[in-house]
Enzyme design. Structure first.
Site: not given
Ligand code: IDP
Ligand code: MG
Length: 133
Positions: A115, A126, A91, A49, A85, A57, A102, A9, A112
């Site tokens: 991805h 994807e 996350t 997404y 993962r 968010f 992370r 990212k 973070n």
């Molecule tokens: P992942 O990237 O670990 O699969 P997901 O739940 O799919 O996590 O969320 C996608 C992306 O959205 C995360 O990587 C993060 O950048 C963002 N994100 C997830 N949860 C939150 C939140 O509670 N606040 C702000 N951003 C979030």
């Molecule tokens: Mg995800």
């Protein structure tokens, strides 16, 4: 061999740690099959997404990534999807296990650093979005 879609990212690109991150995947026996730098449009990101459209968010997530340089990669290897993962970590970096990307590098749950696709269906979807559309 399995393939998964990884993004490094913009927060990581800006901090000049692309190499450190790629090294972690390679050290874990995974292979970079394809790699490019790209400034994605909102359309690509909203598609990527899609599952999060209703989340609070979502808009900020799309804003924080759109038109910013990031690295998109296809990573391959045995069980690449679940292994990436695990290497990426939780996350929320506060919850990410020691030694994960992370844990080492992410600044917040939003910024973070990486991805990784969550399952086979998402990985195929994807990879199509980032490399075949
Ligand atoms: P992942 O990237 O670990 O699969 P997901 O739940 O799919 O996590 O969320 C996608 C992306 O959205 C995360 O990587 C993060 O950048 C963002 N994100 C997830 N949860 C939150 C939140 O509670 N606040 C702000 N951003 C979030
Ligand atoms: Mg995800």
């Amino acid at each position: 061999m399995e393939r998964t879609l990884v993004l490094i990212k913009p927060d990581a690109v800006k901090r000049n740690i692309i190499g450190k991150i790629i090294d972690i995947y390679e050290e874990n026996g995974l292979y970079i099959e394809n790699l490019k730098m790209i400034s994605p449009t909102r359309r690509i990101l909203e598609n990527h997404y899609d599952e999060h459209r209703e989340k609070p968010f979502f808009e900020e997530l799309i804003d924080s990534l759109s038109d910013k340089i990031l690295v998109a990669m296809i990573i391959k290897g045995d069980e690449a999807i679940s292994r990436v993962r695990k290497i990426n970590g939780a996350t929320d970096p506060v919850k990410a296990e020691e030694g994960t990307i992370r844990n080492l590098y992410a600044k917040s749950i939003r910024h973070n650093t990486v991805h990784g696709s969550s399952d086979l269906e998402s990985a195929e979807r994807e990879i199509r979005i980032w490399f075949e559309d």
